[in-house]
Design an enzyme around this catalytic site. Sequence first.
Site, PDB file in Angstrom:
ATOM      1  N   HIS A   1       0.944  -1.156  -0.035  1.00 24.26           N
ATOM      2  CA  HIS A   1       0.141   0.114   0.146  1.00 24.26           C
ATOM      3  C   HIS A   1       0.926   1.124  -0.004  1.00 24.26           C
ATOM      4  O   HIS A   1       1.938   1.332   0.478  1.00 24.26           O
ATOM      5  CB  HIS A   1      -0.915   0.030   1.046  1.00 24.26           C
ATOM      6  CG  HIS A   1      -2.073   0.947   1.030  1.00 24.26           C
ATOM      7  ND1 HIS A   1      -2.128   2.213   1.319  1.00 24.26           N
ATOM      8  CD2 HIS A   1      -3.314   0.579   0.409  1.00 24.26           C
ATOM      9  CE1 HIS A   1      -3.145   2.596   0.977  1.00 24.26           C
ATOM     10  NE2 HIS A   1      -4.047   1.794   0.639  1.00 24.26           N
TER      11      HIS A   1
ATOM     12  N   ASP B   1      -7.921  -5.458  -0.494  1.00 24.31           N
ATOM     13  CA  ASP B   1      -8.448  -6.141  -1.660  1.00 24.31           C
ATOM     14  C   ASP B   1      -8.170  -7.702  -1.271  1.00 24.31           C
ATOM     15  O   ASP B   1      -8.974  -8.572  -1.855  1.00 24.31           O
ATOM     16  CB  ASP B   1      -7.769  -5.948  -2.866  1.00 24.31           C
ATOM     17  CG  ASP B   1      -8.650  -4.306  -3.236  1.00 24.31           C
ATOM     18  OD1 ASP B   1      -9.225  -4.005  -2.871  1.00 24.31           O
ATOM     19  OD2 ASP B   1      -7.607  -3.785  -4.009  1.00 24.31           O
TER      20      ASP B   1
HETATM   21  N1  COA Z   1       4.046  -7.946  -4.238  1.00 19.21           N
HETATM   22  C1  COA Z   1       5.408  -7.978  -4.029  1.00 19.21           C
HETATM   23  N2  COA Z   1       5.875  -6.812  -3.884  1.00 19.21           N
HETATM   24  C2  COA Z   1       5.527  -5.687  -3.384  1.00 19.21           C
HETATM   25  C3  COA Z   1       4.092  -5.662  -3.785  1.00 19.21           C
HETATM   26  C4  COA Z   1       3.410  -6.722  -3.962  1.00 19.21           C
HETATM   27  N3  COA Z   1       2.064  -6.708  -3.967  1.00 19.21           N
HETATM   28  N4  COA Z   1       4.108  -4.323  -3.341  1.00 19.21           N
HETATM   29  C5  COA Z   1       5.031  -3.726  -3.240  1.00 19.21           C
HETATM   30  N5  COA Z   1       6.169  -4.337  -3.370  1.00 19.21           N
HETATM   31  C6  COA Z   1       7.273  -4.194  -3.202  1.00 19.21           C
HETATM   32  C7  COA Z   1       8.058  -3.643  -4.511  1.00 19.21           C
HETATM   33  O1  COA Z   1       8.367  -4.592  -5.453  1.00 19.21           O
HETATM   34  C8  COA Z   1       9.165  -2.753  -4.059  1.00 19.21           C
HETATM   35  O2  COA Z   1      10.335  -3.409  -3.642  1.00 19.21           O
HETATM   36  P1  COA Z   1      11.826  -3.013  -4.119  1.00 19.21           P
HETATM   37  O3  COA Z   1      11.789  -1.577  -3.550  1.00 19.21           O
HETATM   38  O4  COA Z   1      12.483  -4.272  -3.520  1.00 19.21           O
HETATM   39  O5  COA Z   1      11.495  -2.736  -5.634  1.00 19.21           O
HETATM   40  C9  COA Z   1       8.410  -2.250  -2.811  1.00 19.21           C
HETATM   41  O6  COA Z   1       7.561  -3.212  -2.098  1.00 19.21           O
HETATM   42  C10 COA Z   1       7.771  -0.660  -2.878  1.00 19.21           C
HETATM   43  O7  COA Z   1       6.903  -1.107  -3.757  1.00 19.21           O
HETATM   44  P2  COA Z   1       6.263  -0.195  -4.788  1.00 19.21           P
HETATM   45  O8  COA Z   1       5.420  -0.567  -6.088  1.00 19.21           O
HETATM   46  O9  COA Z   1       7.276   1.155  -5.117  1.00 19.21           O
HETATM   47  O10 COA Z   1       4.803   0.707  -3.874  1.00 19.21           O
HETATM   48  P3  COA Z   1       4.166   1.707  -4.379  1.00 19.21           P
HETATM   49  O11 COA Z   1       3.576   2.481  -3.200  1.00 19.21           O
HETATM   50  O12 COA Z   1       4.580   2.456  -5.714  1.00 19.21           O
HETATM   51  O13 COA Z   1       2.870   0.852  -4.820  1.00 19.21           O
HETATM   52  C11 COA Z   1       1.154  -0.563  -4.858  1.00 19.21           C
HETATM   53  C12 COA Z   1       1.683   0.368  -4.261  1.00 19.21           C
HETATM   54  C13 COA Z   1      -0.397  -0.821  -3.833  1.00 19.21           C
HETATM   55  C14 COA Z   1       0.508  -0.173  -6.082  1.00 19.21           C
HETATM   56  C15 COA Z   1       1.796  -1.935  -4.807  1.00 19.21           C
HETATM   57  O14 COA Z   1       2.017  -2.537  -3.535  1.00 19.21           O
HETATM   58  C16 COA Z   1       1.391  -3.106  -5.606  1.00 19.21           C
HETATM   59  O15 COA Z   1       1.198  -3.195  -6.676  1.00 19.21           O
HETATM   60  N6  COA Z   1       0.213  -4.122  -5.018  1.00 19.21           N
HETATM   61  C17 COA Z   1      -0.352  -5.007  -5.562  1.00 19.21           C
HETATM   62  C18 COA Z   1      -1.598  -4.527  -6.388  1.00 19.21           C
HETATM   63  C19 COA Z   1      -2.726  -4.011  -5.068  1.00 19.21           C
HETATM   64  O16 COA Z   1      -2.991  -4.971  -4.337  1.00 19.21           O
HETATM   65  N7  COA Z   1      -3.215  -2.971  -5.321  1.00 19.21           N
HETATM   66  C20 COA Z   1      -4.393  -2.579  -4.397  1.00 19.21           C
HETATM   67  C21 COA Z   1      -3.805  -1.414  -3.623  1.00 19.21           C
HETATM   68  S1  COA Z   1      -5.099  -1.301  -2.359  1.00 19.21           S
END
Ligand code: COA
Length: 382
Positions: free
Chosen positions: A268, A319
Amino acid sequence: MTATTGESEPRVIAGLDGVLACESRIASIDGPNGILEYRGYNVRDFADTADFLAVSYLLWHDRWPSAQQLAHFDQEVRAQRQVPPQVHEMLRLVDLRSTNPMALVRTAVSLRGALDPTADDTGHDAVLAKATGVLARLPTLVAALSRGLSGQAAIAPDPALSHAANYLYMLRGRAPSDEDAAALNTILTLYAEHELNASTFASRTVAGTLSDFYSAVVAGVAALKGPLHGGAVDDAMRLFREIGSVDNVAQYLDRALAEKRKIPGFGHRVYRTRDPRAYHLEAIARRLGAAAGEPVWVDIATRVEQEMVARKRINANVDYYAALALYHLGFPLTMFTSVIASSRIVGWSAHIMEQYGDNRLIRPRALYRGATGLTYQPNGGT
Ligand code: COA
């Protein structure tokens, strides 16, 4: 968005992470401590008991309704549940099995905007009336779509049933148990509002141009559809299906994480804890799974969550368990995000009203990185 560091060097804040884009009085999120409040009330305290329409009223009016106000609002919603024939016509025009249902939700909201002769009225009372109309009709659309996927005819709303009970009635063709209606009521409550998430920001951006309410909601639906936002709820159920058994969890995650895949339902932008909404949703998923004699899904979910926390220190978000709760309530897998849209309409509407009430065009800047001053040559100089 650019910010200045020290004297002058502008820098981009990727994904607007942590940027405060507006003031708001609707919801607050304490990310480090995992607390979500609607209008100052901790969601934990009312998610399992408050009526979703009372929560909607709170979010729109900044106060809980009296019994009389709630009864009046409830009546208003019940009276507007029917969708016009044009919506059923739209559903007949497409192959439901090969269309993303969120594309149809998006189109239906747009169609409603085209059918409302007062669509461009952005006055507060007019917007409140439009929001009530969309809130009332979205469950009818979602239920019709859900049934249409398996070739079943739509079921007309039953004005004798509450919002959540009628929703499940239109989905299943029979009135649900009080427990199932209460479960859906809680799901709708938990998804109703979440500050400046991507879809709400999109809605506010459109409202900020003083475009109409429906256009702003269409933007919200469009953003919610994405797999990094609301689309993750459908993907979470696909994840459980793909894993299939608790014994497969470790191997599945070994591979998925080695391939740097994002696991749906985890992570998140704001919470640094487990999502506070996940506690309620896990309890619902566990209860419904046991009642259905299908505890396997929540068992898989629990194991995946344990592994993700241990391996990556990444927590479950809203979710994750919502996917199981919606599955056990009988919604088809591809419909979960649409159910969420039928709840988040409340938050979008509250933010659209807030934006109209104190508007300034939302217009950030980009830090230009391309070439400049090139000499124009017809046909690329060839
Ligand atoms: N699975 C695996 N790794 C994850 C992850 C996940 N669901 N969510 C974050 N990470 C990891 C990233 O790979 C990243 O690792 P790194 O620093 O080694 O590259 C780190 O955690 C930070 O993630 P990041 O994508 O930069 O965070 P963000 O704040 O930009 O993105 C989300 C937030 C929600 C978009 C992201 O967590 C995600 O894509 N989650 C899955 C989709 C989801 O469940 N969305 C609903 C949100 S309510």
